[in-house]
Design a protein around this motif. Structure first.
Motif, PDB file in Angstrom:
ATOM      1  N   LYS A  18      39.427  18.781 116.127  1.00 56.59           N
ATOM      2  CA  LYS A  18      39.953  19.964 115.566  1.00 56.59           C
ATOM      3  C   LYS A  18      40.584  20.179 114.399  1.00 56.59           C
ATOM      4  O   LYS A  18      40.316  20.635 113.410  1.00 56.59           O
ATOM      5  CB  LYS A  18      40.810  20.913 116.473  1.00 56.59           C
ATOM      6  CG  LYS A  18      41.260  22.335 115.986  1.00 56.59           C
ATOM      7  CD  LYS A  18      41.804  22.856 117.402  1.00 56.59           C
ATOM      8  CE  LYS A  18      42.178  24.369 117.158  1.00 56.59           C
ATOM      9  NZ  LYS A  18      41.914  24.824 115.795  1.00 56.59           N
ATOM     10  N   ASN A  21      38.140  19.166 111.714  1.00 52.38           N
ATOM     11  CA  ASN A  21      37.459  20.360 111.247  1.00 52.38           C
ATOM     12  C   ASN A  21      38.218  21.112 110.563  1.00 52.38           C
ATOM     13  O   ASN A  21      38.016  21.844 109.380  1.00 52.38           O
ATOM     14  CB  ASN A  21      36.978  21.124 112.432  1.00 52.38           C
ATOM     15  CG  ASN A  21      35.923  22.192 112.221  1.00 52.38           C
ATOM     16  OD1 ASN A  21      35.322  21.962 111.294  1.00 52.38           O
ATOM     17  ND2 ASN A  21      36.138  23.215 113.043  1.00 52.38           N
ATOM     18  N   ASP A  22      39.490  21.703 110.700  1.00 53.57           N
ATOM     19  CA  ASP A  22      40.392  22.492 110.121  1.00 53.57           C
ATOM     20  C   ASP A  22      40.797  21.837 108.561  1.00 53.57           C
ATOM     21  O   ASP A  22      40.726  22.606 107.819  1.00 53.57           O
ATOM     22  CB  ASP A  22      41.818  22.697 110.716  1.00 53.57           C
ATOM     23  CG  ASP A  22      41.512  23.296 112.111  1.00 53.57           C
ATOM     24  OD1 ASP A  22      40.537  23.995 112.127  1.00 53.57           O
ATOM     25  OD2 ASP A  22      42.609  23.142 112.835  1.00 53.57           O
ATOM     26  N   GLY A  24      38.620  20.087 106.817  1.00 52.54           N
ATOM     27  CA  GLY A  24      37.412  20.250 106.282  1.00 52.54           C
ATOM     28  C   GLY A  24      37.236  21.478 105.522  1.00 52.54           C
ATOM     29  O   GLY A  24      36.868  21.640 104.594  1.00 52.54           O
ATOM     30  N   TRP A  25      37.777  22.419 106.456  1.00 54.86           N
ATOM     31  CA  TRP A  25      37.647  23.881 105.976  1.00 54.86           C
ATOM     32  C   TRP A  25      38.661  24.102 104.857  1.00 54.86           C
ATOM     33  O   TRP A  25      38.284  24.679 103.919  1.00 54.86           O
ATOM     34  CB  TRP A  25      37.699  24.766 107.009  1.00 54.86           C
ATOM     35  CG  TRP A  25      36.327  25.136 107.947  1.00 54.86           C
ATOM     36  CD1 TRP A  25      36.000  24.751 109.063  1.00 54.86           C
ATOM     37  CD2 TRP A  25      35.463  25.985 107.319  1.00 54.86           C
ATOM     38  NE1 TRP A  25      34.810  25.155 109.596  1.00 54.86           N
ATOM     39  CE2 TRP A  25      34.442  25.841 108.187  1.00 54.86           C
ATOM     40  CE3 TRP A  25      34.903  26.443 106.071  1.00 54.86           C
ATOM     41  CZ2 TRP A  25      33.182  26.456 108.297  1.00 54.86           C
ATOM     42  CZ3 TRP A  25      33.621  26.996 106.107  1.00 54.86           C
ATOM     43  CH2 TRP A  25      32.798  26.767 106.932  1.00 54.86           C
ATOM     44  N   GLY A  26      39.676  23.521 104.936  1.00 52.61           N
ATOM     45  CA  GLY A  26      40.858  23.543 104.183  1.00 52.61           C
ATOM     46  C   GLY A  26      40.366  23.049 102.635  1.00 52.61           C
ATOM     47  O   GLY A  26      40.658  23.516 101.642  1.00 52.61           O
ATOM     48  N   GLN A  27      39.899  21.852 102.788  1.00 49.88           N
ATOM     49  CA  GLN A  27      39.211  21.327 101.545  1.00 49.88           C
ATOM     50  C   GLN A  27      38.169  21.922 100.698  1.00 49.88           C
ATOM     51  O   GLN A  27      38.172  21.921  99.793  1.00 49.88           O
ATOM     52  CB  GLN A  27      38.748  19.769 101.748  1.00 49.88           C
ATOM     53  CG  GLN A  27      38.606  18.951 100.683  1.00 49.88           C
ATOM     54  CD  GLN A  27      38.121  17.651 100.878  1.00 49.88           C
ATOM     55  OE1 GLN A  27      38.012  17.227 102.208  1.00 49.88           O
ATOM     56  NE2 GLN A  27      38.021  16.888  99.965  1.00 49.88           N
ATOM     57  N   PHE A  28      37.358  22.611 101.876  1.00 49.12           N
ATOM     58  CA  PHE A  28      36.252  23.334 101.239  1.00 49.12           C
ATOM     59  C   PHE A  28      37.005  24.592 100.448  1.00 49.12           C
ATOM     60  O   PHE A  28      36.259  24.955  99.338  1.00 49.12           O
ATOM     61  CB  PHE A  28      35.120  23.940 102.433  1.00 49.12           C
ATOM     62  CG  PHE A  28      34.100  24.876 101.946  1.00 49.12           C
ATOM     63  CD1 PHE A  28      33.164  24.420 101.111  1.00 49.12           C
ATOM     64  CD2 PHE A  28      34.473  26.044 102.310  1.00 49.12           C
ATOM     65  CE1 PHE A  28      32.193  25.527 100.772  1.00 49.12           C
ATOM     66  CE2 PHE A  28      33.413  27.104 102.125  1.00 49.12           C
ATOM     67  CZ  PHE A  28      32.459  26.679 101.286  1.00 49.12           C
ATOM     68  N   LEU A  29      37.922  25.364 101.323  1.00 52.02           N
ATOM     69  CA  LEU A  29      38.303  26.412 100.411  1.00 52.02           C
ATOM     70  C   LEU A  29      38.903  25.995  99.173  1.00 52.02           C
ATOM     71  O   LEU A  29      38.936  26.817  97.960  1.00 52.02           O
ATOM     72  CB  LEU A  29      39.379  27.108 101.368  1.00 52.02           C
ATOM     73  CG  LEU A  29      38.604  27.964 102.591  1.00 52.02           C
ATOM     74  CD1 LEU A  29      39.836  28.489 103.397  1.00 52.02           C
ATOM     75  CD2 LEU A  29      37.752  29.257 102.040  1.00 52.02           C
ATOM     76  N   THR A  43      38.791  33.734  95.115  1.00 51.07           N
ATOM     77  CA  THR A  43      38.209  33.729  96.371  1.00 51.07           C
ATOM     78  C   THR A  43      39.370  34.184  97.150  1.00 51.07           C
ATOM     79  O   THR A  43      40.468  34.531  96.997  1.00 51.07           O
ATOM     80  CB  THR A  43      38.229  32.098  96.869  1.00 51.07           C
ATOM     81  OG1 THR A  43      39.347  31.455  96.592  1.00 51.07           O
ATOM     82  CG2 THR A  43      36.961  31.723  96.001  1.00 51.07           C
ATOM     83  N   ALA A  45      40.222  34.328 101.519  1.00 48.12           N
ATOM     84  CA  ALA A  45      39.943  33.659 102.802  1.00 48.12           C
ATOM     85  C   ALA A  45      40.093  34.844 103.818  1.00 48.12           C
ATOM     86  O   ALA A  45      40.993  35.523 103.682  1.00 48.12           O
ATOM     87  CB  ALA A  45      40.939  32.912 103.210  1.00 48.12           C
ATOM     88  N   ASN A  47      39.402  36.191 108.028  1.00 45.13           N
ATOM     89  CA  ASN A  47      39.364  35.856 109.149  1.00 45.13           C
ATOM     90  C   ASN A  47      37.795  36.271 109.806  1.00 45.13           C
ATOM     91  O   ASN A  47      37.600  37.385 109.670  1.00 45.13           O
ATOM     92  CB  ASN A  47      40.302  36.612 110.208  1.00 45.13           C
ATOM     93  CG  ASN A  47      40.197  36.122 111.772  1.00 45.13           C
ATOM     94  OD1 ASN A  47      39.270  35.198 112.183  1.00 45.13           O
ATOM     95  ND2 ASN A  47      41.428  36.441 112.323  1.00 45.13           N
TER      96      ASN A  47
END
Length: 122
Positions: A18, A21-22, A24-29, A43, A45, A47
């Protein structure tokens, strides 16, 4: 005793997955934000919770299984692709207002919801 270790390790691996994964999303954003700024865009973010369940036209929640790919609202009658419905909800959340506020209709009236549906179809 080994079963207890496996459970503890399993839980640790789940938390680790987890976290990865979190991250990864943070880096993507972060990357997306930089790219958007370079293109003169911004951008926001949002929910994603219930974006494909909530009706983008009237705001009512329409529960459906993941394998159901069409959003068909029994409240207002709209029938659109599930992903298009979710995208419209994400857009509305990004600009900071609900579906009905986006359409300029009062949120507490069934007649207003039908009117918003009519406006959307026109």
């Amino acid at each position: 005793m080994p079963e207890a270790n496996l459970n503890i390790k399993g839980q640790a691996l789940t938390r680790l997955s987890k976290s990865i994964n979190d991250a990864g999303w943070g880096q993507f954003l972060s990357i997306l934000t930089v790219k958007a700024e370079n293109a003169g865009q911004k951008t926001i973010a949002v929910n994603p919770r219930n974006t494909s369940q909530d009706c983008s036209n009237c705001g009512e929640k329409v529960n459906k299984e993941l394998n159901i790919r069409t959003h068909s609202c029994p409240h207002c009658g709209i029938v659109i692709d599930r992903d298009v419905n979710a995208a419209m909800n994400i857009k509305n959340r990004a600009v900071g207002h609900s579906v009905l506020k986006a359409r300029g209709a009062p949120c507490n009236s069934r007649a207003a919801k039908r009117e918003a549906h009519t406006i959307a179809l026109a």
